[in-house]
Scaffold this active site. Structure first.
Site, PDB file in Angstrom:
ATOM      1  CB  SER A  28     -17.668 -11.840   4.621  1.00 32.24           C
ATOM      2  OG  SER A  28     -17.100 -11.505   3.371  1.00 32.24           O
ATOM      3  CG  ASP A  71     -14.770  -6.285   8.380  1.00 26.78           C
ATOM      4  OD1 ASP A  71     -14.418  -5.430   9.220  1.00 26.78           O
ATOM      5  OD2 ASP A  71     -15.725  -6.113   7.603  1.00 26.78           O
TER       6      ASP A  71
END
Length: 355
Positions: A177, A299
């Site tokens: 990310s 995540d």
């Protein structure tokens, strides 16, 4: 309190962003600017923690302004862009110039779209506030977040009969990310043409992933493209999950391919690393190598643990080389990571595990 400066030539965008940011009890808009010159004055007076920046502005383009910030007084910058293919090369240039993330400008559409957009904007700013930014030299050439869903929303957790027994055919799945665009470049550039197939989820908006893949394809020995539904996973090739769609690993016989599909935000993201990792646990099992890299939040942590439990080899980027040590930290603390290593050694670790 995260102090945010909004830089955009559109008064409507400045107003919309300010409303979203100020809705979070953890954030405060301390100023807005219609161009970089006004922004400089605001920076001197207000000393923001994070800047949201449009790159197409009057008087001075955003890339030039960004490079001045990153070479003189680094501040985490989030690029705020329109959701179109036009200009994506410029936005990617901004990431290479030190911006930590890209978000899409809020639009007046459905309530559901607004809530998703709000969640992603607040998460990106929070991640940026935690990012490690450093001086760069250039040559002249959260509020009320939506419900956090797990991978159950896209793929079930029944692993009983799906994965192949361990074979010599490996496949690599990578998730990242904030700060991941540069980290992925480093890893993929180090990959030889004989490497196993690779599938990557990088949290990016729709349309940007295609340009990102094309950029990597021109830099790497291996072939890189944005994933399309039913694309085969081939040695020496990497598939980048398209923005705004989940990408799952599937298997037909002994061959792997990807499924690209719509669905709700999972772990607050679409595409979600958890979705990719769970599909790898389910369909590749011990044949998979999972890698989790820089990014805020969790995540991928649950999915990587599922992969490890199914016999996969798992790698986590270390804290020192992460822009944001969030996702790898969560995975490590949950016992999902077999080997933790620096960004510069991830490719070597993948190749060794694939032998």
């Amino acid at each position: 309190m995260i102090r945010v400066l909004i830089v955009d030539d559109s008064a409507l965008v400045r107003q919309s962003l300010a409303e979203i940011i100020n809705s979070s009890p953890q954030m405060q808009v301390i100023g807005t600017a219609a161009d970089p010159y006004s922004a400089v004055e605001q920076i001197k007076k207000q000393k923001p923690d994070v800047i949201t920046l449009d790159v197409e502005m009057p008087k001075m383009d955003g890339i030039t302004f960004l490079r001045k910030i990153m070479s003189q007084n680094p501040i985490p910058v989030v690029i705020c862009s329109t959701l179109t293919e036009h200009g994506t090369a410029t936005q990617l240039q901004a990431l290479e110039s030190g911006a930590v993330d890209i978000i899409t400008k809020p639009k007046n559409t459905s309530r559901a779209f607004f809530e998703e957009s709000k969640t992603q904007i607040l998460d990106a700013i929070k991640a940026a506030s935690q990012a490690r930014v450093k001086k760069m030299l250039f040559s002249k050439s959260l509020g009320n977040p939506s419900k956090k869903l797990t991978a159950d929303a896209v793929i079930d957790a029944n692993f009983s009969t799906k994965a192949l027994a361990k074979t010599t055919d490996k496949i690599v799945v990578i998730g990242a990310s904030t700060g991941g665009t540069e980290a992925i470049r480093v890893v993929l550039q180090a990959m030889p043409r004989s490497c196993p197939p690779i599938v990557v989820v990088q949290h990016m908006p729709e349309n940007f992933t295609k340009s990102f893949a094309q950029r990597l394809d021109g830099l790497c020995q291996i072939n890189v493209k944005e994933a399309e539904n039913n694309d085969s996973c081939i040695p020496g090739h990497a598939l980048i999950a398209p923005g705004n769609y989940h990408t799952l690993l599937k298997r037909s016989g002994a061959k792997y391919y990807v499924e690209v599909k719509d669905g709700p935000l999972v772990s607050r993201h679409r595409p979600s690393v958890d979705v990719l990792f769970r599909s790898a646990a389910k369909y590749a099992g011990a044949n998979a190598i999972g890698v989790i890299m820089t990014g805020m939040g969790d995540d991928g942590a649950s999915g990587l643990l599922e992969m490890r439990n199914m016999g996969a080899f798992t790698i986590g980027q270390d804290e020192e080389t992460c822009v944001v040590y969030g996702m790898p930290r969560e995975a490590h603390e949950r016992g999902a990571v077999i080997k933790q290593t620096s960004l510069q050694h991830i490719a070597q670790s993948i190749i060794k595990a694939a032998l």
